[in-house]
Design an enzyme around this catalytic site. Structure first.
Site, PDB file in Angstrom:
ATOM      1  N   CYS A 119       0.744  -1.101   0.031  1.00 21.05           N
ATOM      2  CA  CYS A 119      -0.058   0.128  -0.035  1.00 21.05           C
ATOM      3  C   CYS A 119       0.881   1.353   0.035  1.00 21.05           C
ATOM      4  O   CYS A 119       0.370   2.331  -0.098  1.00 21.05           O
ATOM      5  CB  CYS A 119      -0.787  -0.003   1.219  1.00 21.05           C
ATOM      6  SG  CYS A 119      -1.839  -1.480   1.349  1.00 21.05           S
ATOM      7  N   HIS A 258      -2.878   6.982   3.688  1.00 25.44           N
ATOM      8  CA  HIS A 258      -3.550   5.815   3.112  1.00 25.44           C
ATOM      9  C   HIS A 258      -4.934   5.184   3.561  1.00 25.44           C
ATOM     10  O   HIS A 258      -4.996   5.337   4.970  1.00 25.44           O
ATOM     11  CB  HIS A 258      -2.600   4.685   3.164  1.00 25.44           C
ATOM     12  CG  HIS A 258      -3.172   3.435   2.944  1.00 25.44           C
ATOM     13  ND1 HIS A 258      -3.543   2.919   1.659  1.00 25.44           N
ATOM     14  CD2 HIS A 258      -2.844   1.881   3.542  1.00 25.44           C
ATOM     15  CE1 HIS A 258      -3.768   1.864   1.784  1.00 25.44           C
ATOM     16  NE2 HIS A 258      -3.624   1.066   2.679  1.00 25.44           N
ATOM     17  N   ASN A 288      -9.994  -0.565   1.356  1.00 23.77           N
ATOM     18  CA  ASN A 288      -8.608  -0.138   1.017  1.00 23.77           C
ATOM     19  C   ASN A 288      -8.032  -0.843  -0.367  1.00 23.77           C
ATOM     20  O   ASN A 288      -8.003  -2.002  -0.565  1.00 23.77           O
ATOM     21  CB  ASN A 288      -7.777  -1.172   1.981  1.00 23.77           C
ATOM     22  CG  ASN A 288      -6.415  -1.153   2.044  1.00 23.77           C
ATOM     23  OD1 ASN A 288      -5.716  -0.626   1.195  1.00 23.77           O
ATOM     24  ND2 ASN A 288      -5.815  -1.502   3.275  1.00 23.77           N
TER      25      ASN A 288
HETATM   26  O1  UT7 Z   1      -3.020  -1.513   4.348  1.00 21.07           O
HETATM   27  C1  UT7 Z   1      -2.845  -2.139   5.246  1.00 21.07           C
HETATM   28  C2  UT7 Z   1      -3.470  -3.195   5.333  1.00 21.07           C
HETATM   29  N1  UT7 Z   1      -4.196  -3.642   6.270  1.00 21.07           N
HETATM   30  C3  UT7 Z   1      -5.059  -2.852   7.633  1.00 21.07           C
HETATM   31  O2  UT7 Z   1      -4.788  -1.609   7.630  1.00 21.07           O
HETATM   32  C4  UT7 Z   1      -5.376  -3.636   8.390  1.00 21.07           C
HETATM   33  C5  UT7 Z   1      -5.333  -3.203  10.190  1.00 21.07           C
HETATM   34  N2  UT7 Z   1      -6.122  -3.874  10.925  1.00 21.07           N
HETATM   35  C6  UT7 Z   1      -7.352  -3.389  11.153  1.00 21.07           C
HETATM   36  O3  UT7 Z   1      -7.758  -2.786  10.502  1.00 21.07           O
HETATM   37  C7  UT7 Z   1      -8.056  -4.313  12.333  1.00 21.07           C
HETATM   38  O4  UT7 Z   1      -7.188  -5.127  12.757  1.00 21.07           O
HETATM   39  C8  UT7 Z   1      -9.412  -5.232  11.618  1.00 21.07           C
HETATM   40  C9  UT7 Z   1     -10.452  -4.104  10.729  1.00 21.07           C
HETATM   41  C10 UT7 Z   1      -8.652  -6.020  10.625  1.00 21.07           C
HETATM   42  C11 UT7 Z   1     -10.019  -6.078  12.779  1.00 21.07           C
HETATM   43  O5  UT7 Z   1     -10.452  -5.003  13.824  1.00 21.07           O
HETATM   44  P1  UT7 Z   1     -10.205  -5.474  15.265  1.00 21.07           P
HETATM   45  O6  UT7 Z   1     -10.921  -4.202  15.908  1.00 21.07           O
HETATM   46  O7  UT7 Z   1      -8.637  -5.783  15.462  1.00 21.07           O
HETATM   47  O8  UT7 Z   1     -11.022  -6.929  15.443  1.00 21.07           O
HETATM   48  P2  UT7 Z   1     -10.303  -8.212  15.739  1.00 21.07           P
HETATM   49  O9  UT7 Z   1      -9.353  -8.707  14.740  1.00 21.07           O
HETATM   50  O10 UT7 Z   1      -9.773  -7.971  17.184  1.00 21.07           O
HETATM   51  O11 UT7 Z   1     -11.650  -9.128  16.044  1.00 21.07           O
HETATM   52  C12 UT7 Z   1     -12.620  -8.775  16.910  1.00 21.07           C
HETATM   53  C13 UT7 Z   1     -13.603  -9.853  16.760  1.00 21.07           C
HETATM   54  C14 UT7 Z   1     -13.312 -11.403  16.699  1.00 21.07           C
HETATM   55  O12 UT7 Z   1     -14.230 -12.075  17.405  1.00 21.07           O
HETATM   56  P3  UT7 Z   1     -13.771 -12.495  18.937  1.00 21.07           P
HETATM   57  O13 UT7 Z   1     -12.576 -13.369  18.969  1.00 21.07           O
HETATM   58  O14 UT7 Z   1     -13.669 -11.083  19.753  1.00 21.07           O
HETATM   59  O15 UT7 Z   1     -15.252 -13.119  19.044  1.00 21.07           O
HETATM   60  C15 UT7 Z   1     -13.188 -11.723  15.328  1.00 21.07           C
HETATM   61  O16 UT7 Z   1     -13.355 -12.886  14.894  1.00 21.07           O
HETATM   62  O17 UT7 Z   1     -14.173  -9.524  15.603  1.00 21.07           O
HETATM   63  C16 UT7 Z   1     -14.455 -10.755  14.809  1.00 21.07           C
HETATM   64  N3  UT7 Z   1     -14.374 -10.416  13.395  1.00 21.07           N
HETATM   65  C17 UT7 Z   1     -15.526 -10.013  12.536  1.00 21.07           C
HETATM   66  N4  UT7 Z   1     -16.709 -10.168  12.993  1.00 21.07           N
HETATM   67  C18 UT7 Z   1     -17.785  -9.858  12.131  1.00 21.07           C
HETATM   68  C19 UT7 Z   1     -13.102 -10.206  12.566  1.00 21.07           C
HETATM   69  N5  UT7 Z   1     -13.704 -10.062  11.440  1.00 21.07           N
HETATM   70  C20 UT7 Z   1     -15.002  -9.999  11.364  1.00 21.07           C
HETATM   71  C21 UT7 Z   1     -16.049  -9.543  10.308  1.00 21.07           C
HETATM   72  N6  UT7 Z   1     -17.180  -9.484  10.839  1.00 21.07           N
HETATM   73  N7  UT7 Z   1     -15.659  -9.073   9.069  1.00 21.07           N
END
Ligand code: UT7
Length: 339
Positions: A119, A258, A288
């Site tokens: 990115c 970004h 993204n």
């Molecule tokens: O250009 C660089 C590319 N990447 C990025 O910029 C990504 C950077 N990271 C992020 O933006 C965030 O970490 C995410 C948006 C990917 C995830 O957000 P988060 O607040 O860190 O969520 P998490 O991974 O801690 O997950 C929280 C919960 C989990 O469930 P449990 O374990 O708490 O029961 C996940 O399984 O949300 C769940 N989860 C979802 N639920 C519904 C993960 N993805 C989803 C989804 N829908 N799509």
């Protein structure tokens, strides 16, 4: 790598973008995986993203964006000296997508190559284009950021598939009288490389029936680690590039980070003390789009009247590698007499 642009002034003289027609909404995704519009909007700020048609490859997204940028600059393809395509989803591993695009544009005098910095690719490309012109190697450079991430996303993985979209953005760089670029700061930390990667298809694990069965041709991401990295480098890189360019946060008219996640952007803006009115966000419309995200944001900002001649712009990209890159530029619009 860090440096102030003290040599020959170089600026962006043309900008053009392309986003595929098909819109994929959060509700559409909720019918594919266990997710919801509410979760996606709350955690990322994304409402919808664009998805390339089955017959469209990355070079097909590049072409209309490049043609629009050339029109905007009033430059003919034959006058380009260099074409850089920043992408992690090239049409094929080789030849480079840049060579294919240069051919279709008719840029027969140009050198052409792809640049892999995730990115951050667009900002890396700007630095390369700037340097080629400042050093006298080139007079007109086309930098394209383009990715078709929908081709490497695992559509059964809700943790990644909701985040990404397809698109392309292109700029023409030329020497002009007024200073456009003021400084660049670029970096890479390969120790974090496996936080965001595609396991197979390269020389370490060539594609085979086995790697495909294991889904290794899809991207993998440790979301939490990338989130921490992103929030850290958005601050450190912005501060470093402002410092070397002799500018302060208060001088910035528009902050174009970004577009990965609204929460990451808002957190960085708050820590940098850049209020909402000076931050540009369109992640809600495109998700993204990797290396296309900053030029797509510049294009929308210009269309909305928020990016005008003489404005000081801070851009920061971050992504796979792990990489990051910032630039400070004075936006120079529509002054053909200066070239
Ligand atoms: O250009 C660089 C590319 N990447 C990025 O910029 C990504 C950077 N990271 C992020 O933006 C965030 O970490 C995410 C948006 C990917 C995830 O957000 P988060 O607040 O860190 O969520 P998490 O991974 O801690 O997950 C929280 C919960 C989990 O469930 P449990 O374990 O708490 O029961 C996940 O399984 O949300 C769940 N989860 C979802 N639920 C519904 C993960 N993805 C989803 C989804 N829908 N799509």
């Amino acid at each position: 790598m860090i440096g102030a642009c003290t040599g020959r002034p170089v600026s962006i003289t043309g900008l053009g973008c392309y986003a595929p027609e098909r819109v994929l909404s959060n509700d559409d995704l909720a019918r594919m995986v266990d997710t919801s519009d509410e979760w996606i909007q709350t955690r990322t700020g994304i409402r919808e993203r664009r998805i390339a048609a089955p017959e469209q490859a990355t070079s097909d997204l590049c072409l209309p964006a490049a043609e629009a940028a050339l029109r905007d600059a009033g430059v003919q393809a034959i006058d380009l000296d260099l074409v850089i395509v920043a992408t992690i989803t090239p049409d094929m591993l080789f030849p480079s997508t840049a060579a294919l695009v240069a051919d279709r544009l008719g840029a027969r005098r140009a050198a052409a190559y792809d640049l892999s910095a995730g990115c951050t690719g667009f900002v890396y490309g700007l630095a390369q284009g700037y340097a080629a012109i400042a050093a006298g190697l080139a007079a007109r450079v086309l930098v394209i950021g383009a990715d078709t991430l929908s081709r490497i996303v695992d559509w059964s993985d809700r943790a990644t598939c909701v985040l990404f979209g397809d698109g392309a953005g292109a700029v023409v760089l030329e020497p002009i009288e007024r200073r456009g670029f003021h400084a660049f700061e670029l970096g890479a930390d390969g120790a974090g490389g496996l936080e965001l990667y595609m396991p197979s298809g390269g020389s370490r694990r060539p594609s085979s029936a086995e790697t495909v069965a294991a889904g290794e041709h899809f991207m993998r991401m440790n979301g939490r680690e990338v989130y921490k990295f992103a929030t850290r480098v958005l601050l450190s890189s912005a501060r470093a590039v402002l410092d070397i360019s002799g500018k302060s946060v208060g001088d910035i008219d528009l902050y174009v980070p970004h577009q990965a996640n609204l929460r990451i952007i808002e957190r960085a803006a708050k820590k940098l003390k850049i209020e909402e009115e000076r931050v540009f966000v369109n992640v809600d419309r495109y998700g993204n789009t990797s290396s296309a995200s900053i030029p797509l944001a510049l294009e929308d900002a210009r269309a909305e009247g928020r990016l005008k001649d003489g404005m000081l712009v801070l851009m920061t990209g971050m992504g796979s590698g792990l990489t990051w890159g910032s630039s400070v530029i004075t936006w120079t619009e529509g002054r053909e007499d200066e070239r």
